[in-house]
Design an enzyme around this catalytic site. Structure first.
Site, PDB file in Angstrom:
ATOM      1  N   ASP A  31     -28.612 -27.078   5.266  1.00 39.97           N
ATOM      2  CA  ASP A  31     -28.129 -25.698   5.372  1.00 39.97           C
ATOM      3  C   ASP A  31     -26.908 -25.491   4.486  1.00 39.97           C
ATOM      4  OD1 ASP A  31     -30.102 -25.282   7.106  1.00 39.97           O
ATOM      5  OD2 ASP A  31     -28.828 -25.021   8.899  1.00 39.97           O
ATOM      6  N   SER A  80     -51.242   8.636  11.893  1.00 43.62           N
ATOM      7  CA  SER A  80     -51.098   7.921  13.158  1.00 43.62           C
ATOM      8  C   SER A  80     -52.497   7.618  13.684  1.00 43.62           C
ATOM      9  CB  SER A  80     -50.295   8.753  14.140  1.00 43.62           C
ATOM     10  OG  SER A  80     -50.937   9.973  14.294  1.00 43.62           O
ATOM     11  N   LEU A  81     -52.559   7.001  14.837  1.00 42.20           N
ATOM     12  CA  LEU A  81     -53.855   6.623  15.393  1.00 42.20           C
ATOM     13  C   LEU A  81     -54.150   7.427  16.647  1.00 42.20           C
ATOM     14  CD1 LEU A  81     -53.496   2.746  15.206  1.00 42.20           C
ATOM     15  CD2 LEU A  81     -55.059   4.130  13.862  1.00 42.20           C
ATOM     16  N   GLU A 111     -56.058  -6.000  16.552  1.00 45.48           N
ATOM     17  CA  GLU A 111     -54.700  -6.494  16.339  1.00 45.48           C
ATOM     18  C   GLU A 111     -53.842  -6.008  17.482  1.00 45.48           C
ATOM     19  OE1 GLU A 111     -53.541  -4.718  12.630  1.00 45.48           O
ATOM     20  OE2 GLU A 111     -55.208  -5.672  11.621  1.00 45.48           O
ATOM     21  N   LYS A 113     -50.743  -3.977  18.968  1.00 44.00           N
ATOM     22  CA  LYS A 113     -50.014  -2.806  18.493  1.00 44.00           C
ATOM     23  C   LYS A 113     -48.534  -3.103  18.688  1.00 44.00           C
ATOM     24  CE  LYS A 113     -50.227   2.161  18.526  1.00 44.00           C
ATOM     25  NZ  LYS A 113     -48.821   2.531  18.733  1.00 44.00           N
ATOM     26  N   ASP A 115     -44.595  -2.784  18.669  1.00 44.33           N
ATOM     27  CA  ASP A 115     -43.782  -1.636  19.048  1.00 44.33           C
ATOM     28  C   ASP A 115     -42.475  -1.626  18.261  1.00 44.33           C
ATOM     29  OD1 ASP A 115     -43.273   0.631  20.385  1.00 44.33           O
ATOM     30  OD2 ASP A 115     -42.713  -0.309  22.276  1.00 44.33           O
ATOM     31  N   ARG A 134     -41.736   5.934   7.710  1.00 41.12           N
ATOM     32  CA  ARG A 134     -42.867   6.850   7.844  1.00 41.12           C
ATOM     33  C   ARG A 134     -42.439   8.304   7.644  1.00 41.12           C
ATOM     34  NH1 ARG A 134     -45.458   9.822  11.885  1.00 41.12           N
ATOM     35  NH2 ARG A 134     -47.689   9.923  11.521  1.00 41.12           N
ATOM     36  N   GLU A 171     -45.240  -3.209  10.596  1.00 41.43           N
ATOM     37  CA  GLU A 171     -44.344  -2.726  11.639  1.00 41.43           C
ATOM     38  C   GLU A 171     -43.036  -3.505  11.571  1.00 41.43           C
ATOM     39  OE1 GLU A 171     -45.485  -0.197  13.223  1.00 41.43           O
ATOM     40  OE2 GLU A 171     -44.443  -0.016  15.148  1.00 41.43           O
ATOM     41  N   TYR A 223     -49.750  -5.111   8.459  1.00 41.20           N
ATOM     42  CA  TYR A 223     -51.071  -4.793   8.992  1.00 41.20           C
ATOM     43  C   TYR A 223     -51.975  -3.957   8.068  1.00 41.20           C
ATOM     44  CZ  TYR A 223     -48.535  -0.644  10.605  1.00 41.20           C
ATOM     45  OH  TYR A 223     -47.748   0.468  10.667  1.00 41.20           O
ATOM     46  N   LYS A 286     -59.849  -1.760  14.437  1.00 42.96           N
ATOM     47  CA  LYS A 286     -60.181  -1.204  13.116  1.00 42.96           C
ATOM     48  C   LYS A 286     -61.567  -1.676  12.701  1.00 42.96           C
ATOM     49  CE  LYS A 286     -55.327  -1.757  11.866  1.00 42.96           C
ATOM     50  NZ  LYS A 286     -54.327  -2.442  11.079  1.00 42.96           N
ATOM     51  N   LYS A 310     -53.995   1.679  24.682  1.00 41.81           N
ATOM     52  CA  LYS A 310     -52.680   1.443  25.277  1.00 41.81           C
ATOM     53  C   LYS A 310     -52.849   0.747  26.616  1.00 41.81           C
ATOM     54  CE  LYS A 310     -49.820   3.689  22.460  1.00 41.81           C
ATOM     55  NZ  LYS A 310     -49.036   4.835  22.805  1.00 41.81           N
ATOM     56  N   CYS A 403     -46.958  35.985  34.076  1.00 38.75           N
ATOM     57  CA  CYS A 403     -46.215  35.230  33.066  1.00 38.75           C
ATOM     58  C   CYS A 403     -44.725  35.151  33.443  1.00 38.75           C
ATOM     59  CB  CYS A 403     -46.368  35.902  31.698  1.00 38.75           C
ATOM     60  SG  CYS A 403     -45.408  35.093  30.413  1.00 38.75           S
ATOM     61  N   CYS A 406     -42.874  37.337  30.463  1.00 33.16           N
ATOM     62  CA  CYS A 406     -43.029  38.774  30.229  1.00 33.16           C
ATOM     63  C   CYS A 406     -43.718  39.487  31.394  1.00 33.16           C
ATOM     64  CB  CYS A 406     -43.796  39.014  28.934  1.00 33.16           C
ATOM     65  SG  CYS A 406     -45.526  38.560  29.041  1.00 33.16           S
ATOM     66  N   CYS A 421     -51.171  33.577  29.001  1.00 36.91           N
ATOM     67  CA  CYS A 421     -50.635  34.928  29.023  1.00 36.91           C
ATOM     68  C   CYS A 421     -51.257  35.678  27.846  1.00 36.91           C
ATOM     69  CB  CYS A 421     -49.117  34.870  28.892  1.00 36.91           C
ATOM     70  SG  CYS A 421     -48.404  36.474  28.491  1.00 36.91           S
ATOM     71  N   CYS A 427     -44.922  38.818  24.147  1.00 34.45           N
ATOM     72  CA  CYS A 427     -44.320  37.809  25.024  1.00 34.45           C
ATOM     73  C   CYS A 427     -43.393  36.914  24.193  1.00 34.45           C
ATOM     74  CB  CYS A 427     -45.466  37.014  25.664  1.00 34.45           C
ATOM     75  SG  CYS A 427     -44.929  35.663  26.705  1.00 34.45           S
TER      76      CYS A 427
HETATM   77  S1  IVH Z   1     -52.688   0.468  11.590  1.00 33.76           S
HETATM   78  C1  IVH Z   1     -53.614   5.134  10.215  1.00 33.76           C
HETATM   79  N1  IVH Z   1     -51.999  -1.628  12.961  1.00 33.76           N
HETATM   80  O1  IVH Z   1     -48.965   2.302  15.365  1.00 33.76           O
HETATM   81  C2  IVH Z   1     -52.651   4.279  10.911  1.00 33.76           C
HETATM   82  N2  IVH Z   1     -50.666   0.324  13.204  1.00 33.76           N
HETATM   83  O2  IVH Z   1     -50.279   5.309  15.550  1.00 33.76           O
HETATM   84  C3  IVH Z   1     -52.874   2.844  10.589  1.00 33.76           C
HETATM   85  N3  IVH Z   1     -48.768   0.062  14.701  1.00 33.76           N
HETATM   86  O3  IVH Z   1     -47.117   4.211  13.363  1.00 33.76           O
HETATM   87  C4  IVH Z   1     -51.939   1.998  11.329  1.00 33.76           C
HETATM   88  N4  IVH Z   1     -49.135  -2.042  15.214  1.00 33.76           N
HETATM   89  O4  IVH Z   1     -46.639   1.798  12.965  1.00 33.76           O
HETATM   90  C5  IVH Z   1     -51.707  -0.349  12.675  1.00 33.76           C
HETATM   91  N5  IVH Z   1     -51.504  -3.580  14.096  1.00 33.76           N
HETATM   92  C6  IVH Z   1     -51.223  -2.323  13.801  1.00 33.76           C
HETATM   93  C7  IVH Z   1     -50.117  -1.659  14.365  1.00 33.76           C
HETATM   94  C8  IVH Z   1     -49.879  -0.318  14.041  1.00 33.76           C
HETATM   95  C9  IVH Z   1     -48.349  -1.003  15.401  1.00 33.76           C
HETATM   96  C10 IVH Z   1     -48.143   1.389  14.710  1.00 33.76           C
HETATM   97  C11 IVH Z   1     -47.951   1.967  13.333  1.00 33.76           C
HETATM   98  C12 IVH Z   1     -48.261   3.441  13.456  1.00 33.76           C
HETATM   99  C13 IVH Z   1     -48.807   3.571  14.832  1.00 33.76           C
HETATM  100  C14 IVH Z   1     -50.169   4.224  14.737  1.00 33.76           C
END
Ligand code: IVH
Length: 665
Positions: A31, A80-81, A111, A113, A115, A134, A171, A223, A286, A310, A403, A406, A421, A427
């Site tokens: 190191d 987004s997905l 894969e 997801k 966070d 993004r 991510e 990813y 995917k 989810k 409503c 209004c 409404c 309104c």
């Molecule tokens: S593929 C067209 N793969 O989830 C979107 N997204 O709603 C293709 N995320 O904002 C994204 N892990 O940041 C993909 N293994 C993964 C992911 C991933 C997390 C997030 C991504 C995006 C959101 C999709």
């Protein structure tokens, strides 16, 4: 040895040590000796800034201060997905994919997801050029100095397969170990701790001082591969190659042959995911083959070839204080519960959505009830149940008949869960909502007129419908607080500019119930002008694919109202676009029917888009990747060697531009 040479030598050495450490898990230098080399390089770069290379490993320790992040346009939008929460939803997705691929066999890649925050990395000639957030999906912030601190992200990539320029997405995250370490230090100092690793990641990547970002030891899992040229047949092939050239690809992904395998993957990871170095909130599924992804395509918001699942989220328990009824832009009335504040999955929750009257009836909510709330995919959490054991004798909450804004009597159409409404032109929250929708980016994109300004103009009685925007002049702002001459000029300029916005966006901007961006585009493709659309009948409308009765009736109702027609007339005479020549392809010949083509290289007679158009106009199909099923590779000059090799290995006919033209006759 001259200074420049020494600097290059140091870079090569440090890169080599880094590579063996991060990719092979092997430490081949102490190191201390490593730190010495790095310190020498930092010193030389400080003294000789002209020789400092943008791909230097010193970037990993940060040091750049960014006052304001530049906004950049994504080369490919960051979408987004769609979310699913159940096995049934997943099986529905699988059915849609099967239908889209007309029974052809296919694979999925599952894969986790992750966070954190979505990041995009742009490479040219193997060197990392930019790291971008993004943002709104079309434009993001250039946070290059900060992403360069991610130790596992290669600043230089050596690959014979990757083209000259491409984009890698992944991510960015704060490892839980970093999160805990930072919070322990914050608490010890008496500072407010970071709320959760995701917020911490997005905050950290937007810090001005990249040295602080480096200290936080951020990470990233890759990813996606994206590029105008794609040397890979499938997503899994891309991931493996990216890993082999130094990108950090999580080992957790799996290729699945069927939706049953996907469901097994989900249950395999339900518990195990808690042992990972970062939070995950679900999985992403995917379609593996890139050619099949291309055929499935996209909706306006997300790909049809991918979806997320989810895992059930954390649940909290709290008391209802009251219920408020919010009126949206299309008149829908949504009940929202005000709650006694409670902590849930990293944030304090004070409000929760109840969606509609059906949901209120299902929950049978009473004053003073204690409820369970959950965070689903939405930002506002929802009430999922009542703790009956804690119920006292409260009055039942009753959905209003009129409503709340209004006082017009609410309507609930048969079969619909929402009350709405009908007073759409009188309104206040509806008018404001319509104005806000009209100026939005995907609609008339009136950039300099924010929602707050629109609200002020409405409150002061200056603007009460979208046509009034085009009657604005500098005088109308007189006497309003907070408007400088320059900002008024900017507002008027962007209103003027919106007169060039294509009809499909204008139609979306009108805010007709159930007419989103995709449906608006479909309608314009079919009718080309508002005059044609206004005279459409119910039967004609529902004959268009994807237009059902609910949408058709809403369109007819909208155009049956004189006040809407009057607004449209005024918009028209202001110069807003109400026709557009986008057309479904009319074939020149069917000479290429059923044949698929990959285009590669530079051509003499056509540019690539023209060539693409020519193929489509003659009944052929253009795909991006070479597979055994491909009919022809049209090769221009300077075609990538990887494509050539692949086409040869699969015995795909490789044709020149002239041979292509001969096919047409
Ligand atoms: S593929 C067209 N793969 O989830 C979107 N997204 O709603 C293709 N995320 O904002 C994204 N892990 O940041 C993909 N293994 C993964 C992911 C991933 C997390 C997030 C991504 C995006 C959101 C999709």
């Amino acid at each position: 040895m001259d200074i420049n040479q020494r600097m290059n030598e140091l870079i090569e050495k440090i890169n080599l040590y880094n590579e063996s450490y991060y990719q092979n898990n092997e430490s081949i230098i102490s190191d201390q000796a490593f730190d010495q080399l790095l310190a020498e390089l930092i010193q030389l770069e400080l003294k000789n800034p002209l020789f400092a290379r943008s791909d230097s490993p010193t970037q990993k320790v940060g040091g750049t201060i960014t006052k304001e992040f530049k906004s950049v346009t994504h080369q490919f939008p960051m979408l987004s997905l769609g979310n699913t929460y159940s096995e049934t939803d997943l099986r529905d997705f699988d059915e849609r994919v099967k239908k889209g691929l007309e029974g052809e066999s296919f694979e999925y890649v599952c894969e986790l997801k992750f966070d954190g925050v979505a990041l995009s990395f742009w490479y040219t000639n193997g060197v990392l050029q930019k790291g971008v957030t993004r943002g709104d999906g079309s434009r993001g912030d250039d946070i290059t100095a900060n992403v360069k601190t991610i130790k596992s992200l290669p600043i230089r990539v050596n690959s014979t397969l990757l083209p000259a320029s491409y984009e890698i997405r992944g991510e960015g995250y704060m490892p839980i170990t970093s999160f805990d370490r930072i919070n322990a230090a914050k608490v010890a100092k008496g500072d407010q701790p970071l709320a959760n690793p995701r917020n911490a990641a997005s905050g950290t990547f937007k810090m001005q001082d990249s040295a602080e970002v480096a200290r936080r030891e951020m990470e990233c899992f890759i990813y996606s591969y994206l590029g105008n040229e794609n040397p890979f047949n499938s997503h899994s092939e891309a991931l493996e190659h990216l890993r082999s050239v130094g990108f950090s690809v999580s080992q957790t992904y799996r290729v699945c042959a069927s939706i049953d395998d996907v469901i097994t993957y989900i249950s395999d990871w339900a518990e195990k995911r808690n042992d990972l170095p970062l939070n995950t909130d679900g999985i992403v599924i995917k379609v593996n083959d890139f050619g099949q992804q291309e055929r499935l395509g996209f909706t306006a918001k997300s790909p049809r070839w991918a979806i997320s699942f989810k895992y059930p989220s954390e649940i909290a328990r709290t008391k209802i204080v009251s219920i408020a009824y919010q009126v949206g832009r299309t008149g829908n009335v949504t009940p929202v519960a005000n709650l006694s504040p409670v902590y849930l999955a990293g944030t304090v929750i004070k409000r929760a959505s109840i969606h509609n009257a059906n949901e209120m009836e299902r929950l049978d909510l009473r004053e003073g009830d204690t409820v369970f709330i959950e965070k689903g995919g939405e930002i506002i959490p929802k009430i999922t149940g009542v703790d009956i054991s804690a119920r006292k004798q409260g009055e039942v909450f009753v959905f209003p008949t009129h409503c709340p804004s209004c006082a017009t009597e609410l309507i609930r159409q048969e079969g619909e869960a929402n009350h709405y409404c009908p007073n759409d032109s009188g309104c206040p929250p509806q008018i404001k909502g319509k104005l806000e929708h009209f100026i939005a980016r995907k609609a008339l994109n009136i950039e300099n007129l924010g929602t707050e300004t629109v609200d002020v103009l409405f409150e002061k009685g200056i603007v009460s419908n979208v046509a009034d925007l085009y009657d604005l002049s500098a005088e109308k702002f007189l006497g309003l607080d907070g408007f400088q001459a320059k900002s008024i000029q900017n507002i008027l300029f962007s209103i003027e500019k919106s007169k060039g916005i294509p009809f499909r966006q204008v139609l979306f901007g009108l805010g007709i119930r159930h007419v989103g961006a995709t449906i608006a585009e479909k309608l314009v493709l079919h009718y080309h002008s508002l005059d044609n659309l206004i005279s459409a009948t119910l039967d004609e409308l529902i004959a268009i694919p994807e237009i059902g009765e609910r949408i058709a009736l809403s369109v007819l109702e909208y155009f049956s109202k004189p006040q809407n027609l009057e607004i449209i007339e005024r918009l028209k005479s202001s110069g807003v676009q109400f026709s557009e020549e986008i057309s479904e392809i009319v074939l020149e010949t069917t000479a290429l029917e059923g044949k698929s083509f990959v285009i590669s290289g530079v051509f003499n007679h056509f540019d690539r888009d023209e060539l693409k158009a020519k193929i489509i106009a003659n009944g052929g199909k253009v795909v991006s990747s070479i597979s055994a099923k491909l009919d022809y590779l049209v090769a221009g000059e300077n075609m990538g060697p990887a494509k050539l090799e692949k086409a040869n290995s699969l015995s795909i006919p490789i044709i020149s531009e002239d041979e292509f033209l001969a096919l047409l006759s």
